[in-house]
Design a protein around this motif. Structure first.
Motif, PDB file in Angstrom:
ATOM      1  N   ALA A   2      -5.678  36.225 -96.269  1.00  0.00           N
ATOM      2  CA  ALA A   2      -6.791  36.980 -96.696  1.00  0.00           C
ATOM      3  C   ALA A   2      -7.798  36.919 -95.732  1.00  0.00           C
ATOM      4  O   ALA A   2      -8.476  38.232 -95.260  1.00  0.00           O
ATOM      5  N   TYR A   3      -8.314  35.707 -95.331  1.00  0.00           N
ATOM      6  CA  TYR A   3      -9.454  35.600 -94.401  1.00  0.00           C
ATOM      7  C   TYR A   3      -8.899  35.469 -93.077  1.00  0.00           C
ATOM      8  O   TYR A   3      -9.413  35.907 -92.175  1.00  0.00           O
ATOM      9  N   ASP A   4      -7.595  34.482 -92.914  1.00  0.00           N
ATOM     10  CA  ASP A   4      -7.478  34.194 -91.622  1.00  0.00           C
ATOM     11  C   ASP A   4      -5.938  34.597 -91.345  1.00  0.00           C
ATOM     12  O   ASP A   4      -4.897  33.553 -91.487  1.00  0.00           O
ATOM     13  N   MET A   5      -5.475  35.805 -91.033  1.00  0.00           N
ATOM     14  CA  MET A   5      -6.437  36.860 -90.788  1.00  0.00           C
ATOM     15  C   MET A   5      -5.898  38.102 -91.053  1.00  0.00           C
ATOM     16  O   MET A   5      -5.924  38.908 -90.307  1.00  0.00           O
ATOM     17  N   LYS A   6      -5.151  38.354 -92.260  1.00  0.00           N
ATOM     18  CA  LYS A   6      -4.536  39.711 -92.476  1.00  0.00           C
ATOM     19  C   LYS A   6      -5.346  40.807 -92.645  1.00  0.00           C
ATOM     20  O   LYS A   6      -5.227  41.918 -92.483  1.00  0.00           O
ATOM     21  N   SER A   7      -6.727  40.540 -93.233  1.00  0.00           N
ATOM     22  CA  SER A   7      -7.662  41.349 -93.335  1.00  0.00           C
ATOM     23  C   SER A   7      -8.045  41.919 -92.098  1.00  0.00           C
ATOM     24  O   SER A   7      -8.550  43.024 -91.996  1.00  0.00           O
ATOM     25  N   GLY A   8      -8.272  40.865 -90.801  1.00  0.00           N
ATOM     26  CA  GLY A   8      -8.530  41.371 -89.541  1.00  0.00           C
ATOM     27  C   GLY A   8      -7.652  42.253 -88.957  1.00  0.00           C
ATOM     28  O   GLY A   8      -7.833  43.348 -88.193  1.00  0.00           O
ATOM     29  N   LEU A   9      -6.203  41.968 -89.453  1.00  0.00           N
ATOM     30  CA  LEU A   9      -5.142  42.830 -88.997  1.00  0.00           C
ATOM     31  C   LEU A   9      -5.304  44.179 -89.308  1.00  0.00           C
ATOM     32  O   LEU A   9      -5.158  45.237 -88.706  1.00  0.00           O
ATOM     33  N   ALA A  10      -5.706  44.359 -90.655  1.00  0.00           N
ATOM     34  CA  ALA A  10      -5.648  45.620 -91.456  1.00  0.00           C
ATOM     35  C   ALA A  10      -6.716  46.425 -90.866  1.00  0.00           C
ATOM     36  O   ALA A  10      -6.669  47.620 -90.589  1.00  0.00           O
ATOM     37  N   ALA A  11      -8.018  45.575 -90.647  1.00  0.00           N
ATOM     38  CA  ALA A  11      -9.167  46.200 -89.851  1.00  0.00           C
ATOM     39  C   ALA A  11      -8.805  46.825 -88.612  1.00  0.00           C
ATOM     40  O   ALA A  11      -9.192  48.094 -88.256  1.00  0.00           O
ATOM     41  N   MET A  12      -8.026  46.279 -87.647  1.00  0.00           N
ATOM     42  CA  MET A  12      -7.792  46.477 -86.276  1.00  0.00           C
ATOM     43  C   MET A  12      -6.779  47.753 -86.763  1.00  0.00           C
ATOM     44  O   MET A  12      -7.064  48.910 -85.908  1.00  0.00           O
ATOM     45  N   MET A  13      -5.888  47.801 -87.303  1.00  0.00           N
ATOM     46  CA  MET A  13      -4.859  48.820 -87.682  1.00  0.00           C
ATOM     47  C   MET A  13      -5.607  50.051 -87.962  1.00  0.00           C
ATOM     48  O   MET A  13      -5.244  51.167 -87.526  1.00  0.00           O
ATOM     49  N   CYS A  14      -6.353  50.042 -89.219  1.00  0.00           N
ATOM     50  CA  CYS A  14      -6.964  51.224 -89.500  1.00  0.00           C
ATOM     51  C   CYS A  14      -8.046  51.837 -88.528  1.00  0.00           C
ATOM     52  O   CYS A  14      -8.112  53.014 -88.252  1.00  0.00           O
ATOM     53  N   ALA A  15      -8.762  50.952 -87.817  1.00  0.00           N
ATOM     54  CA  ALA A  15      -9.610  51.237 -86.897  1.00  0.00           C
ATOM     55  C   ALA A  15      -8.846  52.075 -85.720  1.00  0.00           C
ATOM     56  O   ALA A  15      -9.447  53.181 -85.429  1.00  0.00           O
ATOM     57  N   ALA A  16      -7.950  51.384 -85.187  1.00  0.00           N
ATOM     58  CA  ALA A  16      -7.107  52.131 -84.110  1.00  0.00           C
ATOM     59  C   ALA A  16      -6.409  53.429 -84.557  1.00  0.00           C
ATOM     60  O   ALA A  16      -6.603  54.587 -83.841  1.00  0.00           O
ATOM     61  N   ALA A  17      -5.808  53.356 -85.944  1.00  0.00           N
ATOM     62  CA  ALA A  17      -5.393  54.563 -86.204  1.00  0.00           C
ATOM     63  C   ALA A  17      -6.346  55.793 -86.475  1.00  0.00           C
ATOM     64  O   ALA A  17      -6.077  56.919 -86.279  1.00  0.00           O
ATOM     65  N   ALA A  18      -7.694  55.328 -86.901  1.00  0.00           N
ATOM     66  CA  ALA A  18      -8.488  56.474 -87.003  1.00  0.00           C
ATOM     67  C   ALA A  18      -9.099  57.322 -85.666  1.00  0.00           C
ATOM     68  O   ALA A  18      -9.075  58.353 -85.731  1.00  0.00           O
ATOM     69  N   VAL A  19      -9.075  56.303 -84.617  1.00  0.00           N
ATOM     70  CA  VAL A  19      -9.430  56.834 -83.034  1.00  0.00           C
ATOM     71  C   VAL A  19      -8.219  57.629 -82.689  1.00  0.00           C
ATOM     72  O   VAL A  19      -8.419  58.563 -82.300  1.00  0.00           O
ATOM     73  N   ALA A  20      -7.031  56.907 -82.885  1.00  0.00           N
ATOM     74  CA  ALA A  20      -5.877  57.641 -82.359  1.00  0.00           C
ATOM     75  C   ALA A  20      -5.583  59.144 -82.764  1.00  0.00           C
ATOM     76  O   ALA A  20      -5.032  59.865 -82.311  1.00  0.00           O
ATOM     77  N   ARG A  21      -6.241  59.545 -84.129  1.00  0.00           N
ATOM     78  CA  ARG A  21      -6.057  60.599 -84.516  1.00  0.00           C
ATOM     79  C   ARG A  21      -6.897  61.724 -83.897  1.00  0.00           C
ATOM     80  O   ARG A  21      -6.815  62.873 -84.097  1.00  0.00           O
ATOM     81  N   GLU A  22      -7.970  61.268 -83.179  1.00  0.00           N
ATOM     82  CA  GLU A  22      -8.955  62.020 -82.459  1.00  0.00           C
ATOM     83  C   GLU A  22      -8.664  62.141 -81.053  1.00  0.00           C
ATOM     84  O   GLU A  22      -7.639  61.443 -80.325  1.00  0.00           O
ATOM     85  N   SER A  23      -9.418  62.874 -80.298  1.00  0.00           N
ATOM     86  CA  SER A  23      -9.422  62.880 -78.829  1.00  0.00           C
ATOM     87  C   SER A  23      -9.945  61.825 -78.378  1.00  0.00           C
ATOM     88  O   SER A  23     -11.188  61.511 -78.758  1.00  0.00           O
ATOM     89  N   HIS A  24      -9.397  61.184 -77.548  1.00  0.00           N
ATOM     90  CA  HIS A  24      -9.881  59.729 -77.049  1.00  0.00           C
ATOM     91  C   HIS A  24      -9.570  59.565 -75.488  1.00  0.00           C
ATOM     92  O   HIS A  24      -8.421  59.900 -75.234  1.00  0.00           O
ATOM     93  N   ALA A  25     -10.394  59.294 -74.693  1.00  0.00           N
ATOM     94  CA  ALA A  25     -10.073  59.182 -73.134  1.00  0.00           C
ATOM     95  C   ALA A  25      -9.213  57.978 -72.695  1.00  0.00           C
ATOM     96  O   ALA A  25      -8.223  57.861 -71.888  1.00  0.00           O
ATOM     97  N   GLY A  26      -9.744  56.795 -73.396  1.00  0.00           N
ATOM     98  CA  GLY A  26      -8.889  55.539 -72.609  1.00  0.00           C
ATOM     99  C   GLY A  26      -7.917  55.100 -73.959  1.00  0.00           C
ATOM    100  O   GLY A  26      -7.829  55.672 -75.130  1.00  0.00           O
ATOM    101  N   ASP A  27      -6.882  54.363 -73.395  1.00  0.00           N
ATOM    102  CA  ASP A  27      -5.885  53.965 -74.186  1.00  0.00           C
ATOM    103  C   ASP A  27      -6.214  52.864 -75.166  1.00  0.00           C
ATOM    104  O   ASP A  27      -7.150  51.988 -74.918  1.00  0.00           O
ATOM    105  N   VAL A  28      -5.671  52.884 -76.438  1.00  0.00           N
ATOM    106  CA  VAL A  28      -5.982  52.155 -77.435  1.00  0.00           C
ATOM    107  C   VAL A  28      -4.845  51.113 -77.873  1.00  0.00           C
ATOM    108  O   VAL A  28      -3.680  51.680 -77.975  1.00  0.00           O
ATOM    109  N   LEU A  29      -4.804  49.875 -77.493  1.00  0.00           N
ATOM    110  CA  LEU A  29      -3.813  48.873 -77.752  1.00  0.00           C
ATOM    111  C   LEU A  29      -4.057  48.153 -78.709  1.00  0.00           C
ATOM    112  O   LEU A  29      -5.174  47.359 -78.894  1.00  0.00           O
ATOM    113  N   VAL A  30      -2.929  47.860 -79.755  1.00  0.00           N
ATOM    114  CA  VAL A  30      -3.132  46.877 -80.899  1.00  0.00           C
ATOM    115  C   VAL A  30      -1.944  45.991 -80.614  1.00  0.00           C
ATOM    116  O   VAL A  30      -0.883  46.203 -80.809  1.00  0.00           O
ATOM    117  N   ALA A  31      -2.622  44.625 -80.446  1.00  0.00           N
ATOM    118  CA  ALA A  31      -1.681  43.554 -80.249  1.00  0.00           C
ATOM    119  C   ALA A  31      -1.662  42.651 -81.518  1.00  0.00           C
ATOM    120  O   ALA A  31      -2.627  41.780 -81.592  1.00  0.00           O
TER     121      ALA A  31
END
Length: 375
Positions: free
Chosen positions: A104-133
């Motif tokens: 929960a702390y280390d670190m699947k909540s961090g994975l979820a935050a990354m994935m949701c943040a990247a997905a939100a921007v991916a739905r929009e027009s964005h100039a640079g590439d977004v990589l989720v590693a």
């Protein structure tokens, strides 16, 4: 649309115990399958890297329109042991504004935050590439990030390890070493022939304690304090009735910027030469460099996004432990560490505060938007 809390729950439910830490551990395959599918459903171009069978990392890429900086969000799929967890480790439980479960702390909540943040921007027009590693093996040897860096680059990176909503701009490195003190084997009744390597190692251990005191008295790094050293493992002897011919000691030296394996070898040889009469062997077995973020655009944009959502500038500090930030920085990718609040990493009770999970997701989302919008 799955929210960040529900995604965290789903990630916690998948056992991803690192098998290099716990023999027979599940590894990252199942959670990588899930995360890769989640990103693919949201339009990401997904790459599965699996140099070691059963230990995959996933890199999801949302291509930009061009003309913007690329960003990598980095987080690890593996967890430590499920054994000893207080409760059901794979069932996320919510109480008192926090979510409990292994990772929960280390670190699947961090994975979820990354994935949701990247997905939100991916739905929009964005100039640079977004990589989720989403990487394997961070809890042991960071083989996942090393493998990712053989294939992918970015103009900046955020490692979403938990940080209590602070900007972590430095952390210590470490060096592992093995020292073998030599004696002479003989029957236990013949002190005239035997040299007790274990007893002789005592002088070296005393010298090591003196070295630790000397390190603690040095001028501290402004963010990381001083380095430290300790003996971690010791073995020697064959049987009760014989003098031991050797005693082997495993050591760990935590380093700050300006210190490295060569520094540590010089320190250890000085102690060994002063305390050892019958010879020794010294081997540096592993090194991870310390990390210090520069004055980079990724730090500036994350600072600005955090300030907007927290209502104050975030605290900027160092961490005593090592993270994948150092690998990214060494590869020429400016990096910073930022993530959730909570506690219990590697402990019997582990939790993330839900408020910090939502804030982290929002801050990462705005950081991606800002960073990828310009060159």
């Amino acid at each position: 649309m799955i929210g960040v809390v529900e995604l965290t729950r789903q990630l916690i439910a998948i056992d991803s115990t690192n098998p290099d830490l716990i023999p027979g551990g599940a590894g990252e395959a199942a959670v990588a399958d899930f995360a890769g599918g989640w990103l693919t459903e949201r339009g990401f171009e997904c790459h599965r890297l699996e140099q070691r069978a059963g230990r995959p990392s996933i890199v999801g890429v949302a291509r930009g329109s061009g003309g913007g900086r690329s960003i990598m969000l980095n987080g690890h799929l593996d967890t430590v042991t499920l054994a000893g967890f207080d409760g059901e480790p794979l069932v996320a439980t919510e109480r008192d504004g926090s979510l409990f479960g292994r990772g929960a702390y280390d670190m699947k909540s961090g994975l979820a935050a990354m994935m949701c943040a990247a997905a939100a921007v991916a739905r929009e027009s964005h100039a640079g590439d977004v990589l989720v590693a989403l990487v394997a093996d961070e809890e042991y040897a960071s083989a996942g990030t090393e493998e990712v860096l053989t294939r992918f680059r970015a103009d900046g990176a955020v490692v979403a390890e938990p940080s209590g909503l602070d900007l972590v701009v430095a952390h210590r490195g470490f060096v592992w070493a093995e020292v073998t003190i030599h004696g002479r084997a003989a029957h236990g009744s013949r002190p005239d022939l035997g040299v007790d390597a274990i007893a002789k190692a005592g002088r070296f251990l005393t010298g090591l304690d003196e070295l630790q005191r000397a390190l603690a008295s040095r001028p501290p790094h402004p963010l990381l304090g001083t380095g430290n050293i300790h003996a971690s493992l010791i073995s020697g002897g064959e049987e009760l009735s014989s003098y031991p011919a050797r005693c082997t000691i495993g050591l760990e030296r935590r380093t700050v910027p300006g210190e490295d394996a060569a520094t540590v070898e010089r320190e250890l040889r000085a102690v060994l030469d002063a305390t050892t009469e019958h010879g020794y062997d010294l081997a540096i077995t592993f090194e991870r460099q310390p990390f210090r973020a520069g004055d980079s655009a990724i730090v500036a944009d994350l600072r600005a996004a955090a300030t907007a959502h927290l209502g104050r500038p975030p605290t900027e500090r160092g961490e005593p432990f090592w993270t994948d930030c150092a690998l990214l920085e060494a590869a020429g990718i400016p990096a910073v560490l930022f993530g959730v609040d909570g506690g219990g990493a590697h402990a019997a009770v582990e939790w993330v505060t839900l408020d910090s999970l939502h804030r982290t997701t929002a801050i990462l989302t705005d950081t991606i938007r800002m960073f990828t919008s310009s060159r």
